[in-house]
Design a protein around this motif. Structure first.
Motif, mmCIF file in Angstrom:
data_model
loop_
_atom_site.group_PDB
_atom_site.id
_atom_site.type_symbol
_atom_site.label_atom_id
_atom_site.label_comp_id
_atom_site.label_asym_id
_atom_site.label_seq_id
_atom_site.Cartn_x
_atom_site.Cartn_y
_atom_site.Cartn_z
ATOM 1 N N VAL A 56 0.818 -1.219 0.000
ATOM 2 C CA VAL A 56 0.000 0.000 0.000
ATOM 3 C C VAL A 56 0.852 1.269 0.000
ATOM 4 N N ARG A 105 -4.530 -1.335 9.643
ATOM 5 C CA ARG A 105 -5.456 -1.717 8.569
ATOM 6 C C ARG A 105 -5.259 -3.191 8.255
ATOM 7 N N ASP A 111 -5.263 -4.810 5.234
ATOM 8 C CA ASP A 111 -4.874 -5.191 3.870
ATOM 9 C C ASP A 111 -3.367 -5.133 3.616
ATOM 10 N N GLN A 149 0.392 -6.306 3.034
ATOM 11 C CA GLN A 149 1.194 -7.414 2.535
ATOM 12 C C GLN A 149 2.459 -6.828 1.924
#
Length: 179
Positions: A132, A166, A168, A170
């Motif tokens: 991200v 958060r 999400d 990776q």
């Protein structure tokens, strides 16, 4: 002359550098002090980025170097280089937040690539970046790294890597061919 490179000393970290390196890495990525620079992870991760044991492990590991950058006797940046067979791994990259945005990172990554080529004869540099972190990935792409799309999970529940804010997160593998 590249003014970002003026007065820099590159050397391998030693045990006596550990406290300064932990403070540097923490300041570049976590907490309010990291917001001075652009590499902050403060909005996606809380807690520690590293600790004394983690930095010392990199210094002591075989086929590993913690390249330390000084200016005027002060530690201002660092990066990990680890020989992994056909390639080198690049990690633990930190530049003092007050010095970010002036071209210092470009100088350091170029020196890290040169050192990996000359020390180990590798033809590739690998790194993982939190997927991200689009601004950071774009910076690496401008340095010749390419996204691979190969993801590994973030170690949720292991606070040695921080406390995710958060769900999400990776890591994406980035790769650069070294000339």
């Amino acid at each position: 002359m590249d003014t970002a490179a003026t007065g820099l000393t590159f050397r391998d970290a030693v045990d006596a550098d550990v406290d300064a390196l932990v403070a540097l890495i923490e300041s570049a990525y976590r907490g309010d002090s990291s917001r001075t620079g652009w590499t902050t992870e403060a909005d996606i991760l809380e807690g520690r980025r590293t600790d004394t044991e983690g930095v010392l492990a990199v210094i002591k590991a075989p086929d590993s170097r913690l390249l330390t950058v000084e200016r005027g006797g002060a530690v201002i940046a660092c990066c990990q280089l680890e020989h992994r067979g056909a390639y080198a791994y690049f990690g633990m990259f930190a530049v003092s937040p007050q010095l970010q945005g002036a071209g210092l990172g470009k100088v350091i990554i170029a020196e890290a690539e040169r050192a990996a080529r000359e020390t180990w004869g590798v033809r590739e540099m690998h790194m993982t970046v939190i997927s991200v972190r689009e601004d950071l990935i774009a910076w690496y792409e401008r340095r010749g790294y390419r996204r691979t799309g190969r993801m590994t999970p973030f170690p949720y529940g292991d606070e040695r890597f921080g406390v995710p804010q958060r769900a999400d997160l990776q890591f994406e593998l980035l790769v650069k061919e070294l000339a």
